[in-house]
Design an enzyme around this catalytic site. Structure first.
Site, mmCIF file in Angstrom:
data_model
loop_
_atom_site.group_PDB
_atom_site.id
_atom_site.type_symbol
_atom_site.label_atom_id
_atom_site.label_comp_id
_atom_site.label_asym_id
_atom_site.label_seq_id
_atom_site.Cartn_x
_atom_site.Cartn_y
_atom_site.Cartn_z
ATOM 1 C CG ASP A 198 -2.099 0.978 1.307
ATOM 2 O OD1 ASP A 198 -3.321 0.486 1.479
ATOM 3 O OD2 ASP A 198 -2.114 2.086 0.734
ATOM 4 C CB SER B 57 -2.154 7.866 -1.272
ATOM 5 O OG SER B 57 -2.925 6.556 -1.537
ATOM 6 C CB SER C 30 -16.833 -1.106 -10.351
ATOM 7 O OG SER C 30 -18.341 -0.103 -9.993
ATOM 8 C CE1 TYR D 195 -13.380 3.342 -9.302
ATOM 9 C CE2 TYR D 195 -15.520 3.470 -10.052
ATOM 10 C CZ TYR D 195 -14.707 2.723 -9.032
ATOM 11 O OH TYR D 195 -14.946 1.645 -8.532
ATOM 12 C CE LYS E 203 -11.989 -0.047 -10.263
ATOM 13 N NZ LYS E 203 -10.843 -0.768 -9.616
ATOM 14 C CG ASN F 235 -23.499 0.607 -4.005
ATOM 15 O OD1 ASN F 235 -23.615 0.161 -5.150
ATOM 16 N ND2 ASN F 235 -23.595 1.800 -3.781
ATOM 17 C CG LEU G 271 -26.676 6.445 1.600
ATOM 18 C CD1 LEU G 271 -27.283 7.928 1.522
ATOM 19 C CD2 LEU G 271 -27.695 5.512 0.729
ATOM 20 C CG ASP H 108 -26.234 9.499 -8.153
ATOM 21 O OD1 ASP H 108 -25.050 8.953 -8.247
ATOM 22 O OD2 ASP H 108 -26.742 9.945 -7.519
HETATM 23 N N1 UFG Z 1 -26.673 9.368 -1.897
HETATM 24 C C1 UFG Z 1 -27.473 10.357 -1.369
HETATM 25 N N2 UFG Z 1 -26.877 11.175 -0.673
HETATM 26 C C2 UFG Z 1 -25.488 11.047 -0.230
HETATM 27 C C3 UFG Z 1 -24.530 9.999 -0.918
HETATM 28 C C4 UFG Z 1 -25.427 9.388 -1.717
HETATM 29 O O1 UFG Z 1 -28.573 10.391 -1.589
HETATM 30 O O2 UFG Z 1 -25.050 11.951 0.489
HETATM 31 C C5 UFG Z 1 -27.576 8.264 -2.872
HETATM 32 C C6 UFG Z 1 -26.809 8.548 -4.229
HETATM 33 O O3 UFG Z 1 -27.437 9.341 -5.031
HETATM 34 C C7 UFG Z 1 -27.058 7.145 -4.748
HETATM 35 C C8 UFG Z 1 -26.880 6.081 -3.440
HETATM 36 O O4 UFG Z 1 -26.970 7.144 -2.540
HETATM 37 O O5 UFG Z 1 -28.436 6.792 -5.046
HETATM 38 C C9 UFG Z 1 -25.730 5.550 -3.315
HETATM 39 O O6 UFG Z 1 -24.569 6.343 -3.366
HETATM 40 P P1 UFG Z 1 -23.139 6.215 -3.017
HETATM 41 O O7 UFG Z 1 -22.306 7.201 -3.566
HETATM 42 O O8 UFG Z 1 -22.867 5.544 -1.871
HETATM 43 O O9 UFG Z 1 -22.747 4.989 -4.005
HETATM 44 P P2 UFG Z 1 -22.873 4.960 -5.894
HETATM 45 O O10 UFG Z 1 -23.931 3.804 -6.167
HETATM 46 O O11 UFG Z 1 -23.270 6.102 -6.323
HETATM 47 O O12 UFG Z 1 -21.141 4.577 -5.982
HETATM 48 C C10 UFG Z 1 -20.714 3.168 -5.801
HETATM 49 C C11 UFG Z 1 -19.435 3.379 -5.711
HETATM 50 C C12 UFG Z 1 -18.508 3.600 -6.774
HETATM 51 C C13 UFG Z 1 -19.008 2.728 -8.041
HETATM 52 C C14 UFG Z 1 -20.526 2.823 -8.300
HETATM 53 C C15 UFG Z 1 -21.196 2.107 -9.229
HETATM 54 O O13 UFG Z 1 -19.046 4.233 -4.649
HETATM 55 O O14 UFG Z 1 -17.304 3.321 -6.572
HETATM 56 O O15 UFG Z 1 -21.336 2.507 -7.083
HETATM 57 O O16 UFG Z 1 -22.241 2.502 -9.555
HETATM 58 F F1 UFG Z 1 -18.447 3.180 -9.130
#
Ligand code: UFG
Length: 318
Positions: A14, A17, A107, A132, A136, A161, A182, A280
């Protein structure tokens, strides 16, 4: 830790970072085995060369990458440099020394907004929405070509997730600064570090209008890596390069996650509905049949258990 529990001798590389050296102590406390550690930036080709010169390696699990979708849009070259170069250097060294057995953190982002739900591994790869996601997709292509050309064996695990903390509450998620994801945002809001959670959009075509994801406990995810590595080491793989969805198969909306969190933790959560977040998708959850049957892997933890562990972890931080 799951590798150690399964009898593997673990060597960690690792660059620290986005992690802390104390994690090694925490792993040792739980497993009573201190993993060997090398502080190496995988972009340092010479250091990677030296590492493989000095260590006899049976297999590689490649987790190291930048992973923030939004940041990747701002800093695409950093993402391509880190995520692609590191992968190439690793594979080159493995090829040169006949080190086989490669597991790649991929992913579900490779599917984009899939046309059919739940998403099987047969779903087409969609044009990446972020640098990103592109790293992948390109990563999988690089591995596929390498497996073909050099007769290497690899498995890509397409994570949905990942959430939660180890049951010991000694290992968990440590996002730097304001969390993008989230669950850490929810736990930090409940802990009073953030004022309120913004729910990104309640006008999606879902039952309650909020977006749906497949939240998988990180320990279940870790166990999938052990199964995948064992499959390669035992030469059970049917193709040089295989890929598997790693999720629970169950989709949960943002509102369902909030309600589940409030119920298991007895913590009321301050939230408000906000605009959709750019990039999203509406809904993504896995068809896990392939991983269930071929890897003989099934997740054991529920969403509630994962959320409770995340909350306990958060309480330990503040
Ligand atoms: N969300 C909110 N509020 C927040 C954060 C997230 O409502 O403050 C919602 C997002 O809009 C989404 C859900 O919660 O609908 C999940 O969001 P995340 O950011 O936790 O996860 P994502 O699905 O956006 O992203 C994850 C990984 C990424 C990956 C992606 C693939 O974090 O690394 O899935 O779809 F690329």
């Amino acid at each position: 830790m799951e590798l150690q529990n399964s009898g593997f001798e673990v060597v960690i590389i690792d660059d620290l970072s986005n992690s802390r050296i104390e994690v090694l102590e925490q792993i040792t406390e739980v497993t009573e085995i201190k993993p060997e550690f090398h502080q190496i930036d995988l972009r340092d080709k010479k250091a990677v060369y030296n590492f493989f010169n000095e260590n006899k390696i049976e297999g590689v699990i490649h987790f190291a990458a930048f992973k923030a979708v939004g940041e990747s849009v701002q800093k695409p070259l950093d993402y391509y440099e880190n995520n692609i170069n590191a992968l190439v250097y690793l594979l080159q060294e493995m090829k040169d020394r006949n080190v086989d057995h490669f597991i790649f953190s991929s992913s579900c982002t490779v599917y984009g907004q899939a046309d059919k739900l739940p998403i099987t591994e047969k779903a087409p790869i969609k044009l990446a929405k972020s640098p990103y996601g592109n790293t992948k997709q390109i990563g999988e292509e690089i591995i596929k070509d390498s497996c073909k050309a050099y007769n290497m064996n690899a498995i890509a695990l397409r994570y949905f997730n990942p959430i939660g903390a180890h049951e010991s509450i000694k290992i968990g998620e440590l996002p730097l600064g304001v969390p993008q994801n989230l669950i850490p945002f929810i736990t930090q809001t409940a802990a009073g570090i953030r004022e309120e959670l913004a729910v990104f959009g309640d006008d999606y075509p879902t039952s309650d209008g909020t977006a749906i994801r497949d939240y998988i406990h990180v320990v279940d995810l870790a166990k999938a890596h052990v199964k995948a590595l064992q499959r390669l080491l035992n030469k059970q793989n049917k193709e040089n390069f295989e890929f598997f969805n790693v999720g629970t198969g169950k989709g949960s909306s943002v509102m369902e996650v909030i309600k589940a969190f409030e119920k298991v933790t007895q913590q009321p959560l301050n939230y408000r509905i906000a605009a959709r977040r750019e990039g999203d998708i509406t809904s993504a959850y896995a068809d896990t049949t392939k991983a269930n049957e071929v890897l003989e892997w099934k997740p054991q933890e529920t969403l509630e258990e994962a959320l409770l562990s995340a909350w306990k972890w958060q309480q330990k931080q503040s």
